[in-house]
Design an enzyme around this catalytic site. Structure first.
Site, PDB file in Angstrom:
ATOM      1  N   GLY A  95       1.308  -1.438   0.465  1.00 40.21           N
ATOM      2  CA  GLY A  95       0.057   0.250   0.125  1.00 40.21           C
ATOM      3  C   GLY A  95       1.109   1.192  -0.457  1.00 40.21           C
ATOM      4  CG  HIS A  99       2.293  -1.267 -15.890  1.00 44.55           C
ATOM      5  ND1 HIS A  99       2.110  -2.644 -15.086  1.00 44.55           N
ATOM      6  CD2 HIS A  99       3.514  -1.364 -16.599  1.00 44.55           C
ATOM      7  CE1 HIS A  99       3.082  -3.416 -15.967  1.00 44.55           C
ATOM      8  NE2 HIS A  99       4.006  -2.193 -16.632  1.00 44.55           N
TER       9      HIS A  99
HETATM   10  C1  GRF Z   1       4.001  -1.799  -6.955  1.00 41.41           C
HETATM   11  O1  GRF Z   1       5.361  -1.840  -7.654  1.00 41.41           O
HETATM   12  C2  GRF Z   1       3.730  -0.948  -8.182  1.00 41.41           C
HETATM   13  O2  GRF Z   1       4.075  -0.135  -9.215  1.00 41.41           O
HETATM   14  C3  GRF Z   1       1.908  -1.744  -8.314  1.00 41.41           C
HETATM   15  O3  GRF Z   1       2.287  -3.024  -7.517  1.00 41.41           O
HETATM   16  C4  GRF Z   1       3.793  -2.563  -6.355  1.00 41.41           C
HETATM   17  C5  GRF Z   1       3.242  -2.868  -4.990  1.00 41.41           C
HETATM   18  O4  GRF Z   1       2.318  -1.897  -4.880  1.00 41.41           O
HETATM   19  N1  GRF Z   1       1.212  -1.760  -9.405  1.00 41.41           N
HETATM   20  P1  GRF Z   1       1.663  -0.976  -2.920  1.00 41.41           P
HETATM   21  O5  GRF Z   1       2.951  -0.525  -2.490  1.00 41.41           O
HETATM   22  O6  GRF Z   1       0.942  -1.910  -2.671  1.00 41.41           O
HETATM   23  O7  GRF Z   1       1.509   0.782  -3.532  1.00 41.41           O
END
Ligand code: GRF
Length: 209
Positions: A12, A110
């Site tokens: 998150g 992405h």
């Molecule tokens: C990140 O690498 C993001 O780019 C991808 O999911 C991963 C985790 O993101 N979409 P977060 O820390 O859970 O926001």
């Protein structure tokens, strides 16, 4: 006031960037109505709860079929009466029924410069592994509207990030998050909240320039 639902699966950090920028006024005219995760253990749910944001888990494992899960996901999001669905590290395939219901009202972050390193199999760390394997000197992140394909909807914002000698997938992922994801996802939400983006012929156009 734009009401948003943020969908998450993991740590998150993108959600946290959105929370921080709504609270600090960098993102304007926006309210986080709910956070929804497919993963009951997602720390992103805890981040939401720490900020008094309704946080619910809709897990595919709790349903007899994918169709039943898809319906429950749609009904859960609908129940929060949101204007925009933000996929922030959400690793579930969005059902076509949801895409149709929220046409050009679902956005995704992405971790590459689409159309590079996207599509099936290109998610999370694998994106950065593939970028390093190809030897690109620049990568980055993309925010796009979600359509029926995988990472194929109209691009809203992109930001480039340098690949450095000696980078590992982990060090590159962190730089892309810090320098790109955590900047352009909040910015995209603010643009949409202030009606500064529209879609024409499958591409986005700024209406404030
Ligand atoms: C990140 O690498 C993001 O780019 C991808 O999911 C991963 C985790 O993101 N979409 P977060 O820390 O859970 O926001």
């Amino acid at each position: 006031m734009l009401r948003i639902c943020v969908c998450v699966s993991g740590g998150g950090t993108n959600l946290q960037a959105i929370i921080d920028k709504v609270e600090s006024g960098v993102i304007t005219n926006t309210e986080i109505a709910a956070v929804v995760s497919n993963n009951p253990g997602a720390y992103a749910l805890e981040r939401a709860r720490q900020h008094g944001i309704p946080a619910v888990c809709v897990s595919p494992k709790s349903y007899e079929s994918r169709e039943a899960f898809n319906q429950a996901l749609l009904e859960t999001i609908d129940s929060f009466r949101v204007d925009l669905v933000v996929l922030a590290g959400y690793l579930v395939v969005i059902p076509p029924k949801l895409v149709k219901h929220y046409r050009n009202r679902i956005i995704n972050i992405h971790p590459s410069l689409i159309p590079s390193f996207c599509g099936t199999g290109n998610y999370g760390l694998a994106v950065h592994e593939n970028a390093l394997k190809r030897g690109v000197k620049v990568t980055g992140a993309t925010v796009h509207f979600v359509d029926e394909g995988t990472d194929t909807g109209p691009i809203i914002l992109q930001k480039a990030v340098e690949v450095k000698d000696g980078d590992t997938p982990e060090s590159l992922q962190l730089r892309v998050m810090e320098e790109a994801e955590w900047e352009i996802l909040p910015l995209a939400i603010d643009l949409i909240a202030n009606n500064r983006i529209k879609v024409e012929d499958g591409r986005t156009v700024r209406t404030d320039r």
